[in-house]
Scaffold this active site. Sequence first.
Site, mmCIF file in Angstrom:
data_model
loop_
_atom_site.group_PDB
_atom_site.id
_atom_site.type_symbol
_atom_site.label_atom_id
_atom_site.label_comp_id
_atom_site.label_asym_id
_atom_site.label_seq_id
_atom_site.Cartn_x
_atom_site.Cartn_y
_atom_site.Cartn_z
ATOM 1 C CD GLU A 124 -3.078 -0.581 -0.094
ATOM 2 O OE1 GLU A 124 -3.059 -0.191 -1.343
ATOM 3 O OE2 GLU A 124 -3.174 -1.973 0.301
ATOM 4 C CG ASP A 145 1.008 3.139 -6.254
ATOM 5 O OD1 ASP A 145 1.196 3.764 -5.131
ATOM 6 O OD2 ASP A 145 -0.135 3.257 -6.730
ATOM 7 C CB ALA A 204 -15.655 -0.154 -1.796
ATOM 8 C CD GLU A 258 -9.020 6.546 -12.738
ATOM 9 O OE1 GLU A 258 -8.989 6.686 -11.415
ATOM 10 O OE2 GLU A 258 -9.009 5.414 -13.454
ATOM 11 C CG ASP A 303 -6.244 1.093 -9.047
ATOM 12 O OD1 ASP A 303 -5.655 0.291 -8.415
ATOM 13 O OD2 ASP A 303 -6.685 2.048 -8.961
ATOM 14 C CE1 TYR A 319 -3.364 7.683 -2.434
ATOM 15 C CE2 TYR A 319 -2.471 9.410 -3.831
ATOM 16 C CZ TYR A 319 -2.517 8.047 -3.571
ATOM 17 O OH TYR A 319 -2.266 7.115 -4.517
#
EC number: 2.7.1.6
Length: 380
Positions: free
Chosen positions: A34, A37, A122, A159, A171, A223
């Site tokens: 987590e 990346d 989620a 994206e 992802d 973040y």
Amino acid sequence: MLDLDALRQRYQEVADAAPEGLWFAPGRVNLIGEHTDYNDGFVLPFALDRKAVLAAGRRDDDTLLIVSLELDEQVSLPLADLAPGQDGWSAYLAGVVWALREAGHDLGGATLVLTSDVPLGAGLSSSAAIECATVAAMADLYDLDIAPMDRAKLARVAENAYVGAPTGLLDQAASTLCEKDAGLFLDCRSLEAEQVPLPLAEQGLEILVLDTKTPHSHVDGEYGARRASCEEAAALLGIPALRDVTDLDAALAQLDDETMRRRVRHIVTENARVLDAFEVAKNGHLADLAPLLDASHASMRDDYEITVATVDLAVEQARRSGALGARMTGGGFGGCIIALAPAGQGERIGAEVAAAFADAGYAAPEWFTVLPAPGAGRLA
């Protein structure tokens, strides 16, 4: 369970013809790794059996007609008008078509009718599932020869540049490249990927995915603050990225700020846990993943400080209820946990977490059990 007959029927209604095919791409969970990346580190995701499915066919009017079965909405967009900055759910599909055209691929219009059972908000990559299903559909419809990793990169362009979300490649790579009963070990610097066997069912195991129903929103800047702290630390240490730390104690000794030290410790130890998980999976005794999951959660909670009360309670109760190991998965500040459980026990564990939530006054979570599923492709 997705209603594919309803999907075909809706396509027939809007296009006055049967679809040329059905294409899908799955959501994903990150088994471990987590926030590594964007630090040029390592990740180990696998694909869910929850997916986005498109009924699709070509059009001859240079128009995209995009329809959502669940939302009962449709959007019509001339190809010439596609441009970054489009709002709404349809941007994830339109952005892929834009990215393909920007990359020089020759393609015309299409009717795209979408259904999905990947939970929204989620941390299970519902947007990447939509994007990667669109890449798969358009590539087949217009006979485009695009390698799997390049498909993932195009989906990320959609994206990043079209929708405006600054995500990494994890992802889209997982949604595109994953295989059944396997995880994807991905080096986020070189983009080298390797399939890692995860025969959970054979070993009497399953994974519980529990959505705490705490929306994982990064609008408050937390973040971005984590990422900025990592980049600043790498600059102070004189290295390209925190992946390049070879002596953690020496690196920490060079940093004066205690918060930054904690951030660095999480990234460096999390990268090590991914490498350890890779070795565990290759050695074939998947129950040994459990302590790595537990340690990952503790690091996210204490060093990276990205968990919240609902997530911590879910992890703690899952362990009390018999999970071998558990951790938050995704970017943090809410979202989902995963728990490695004996086969057949995941549903009970989920119910006991729900009871603990009720006792604590939290909203009811949702949960399901999963085994690693295949990445994007054609259904029919």
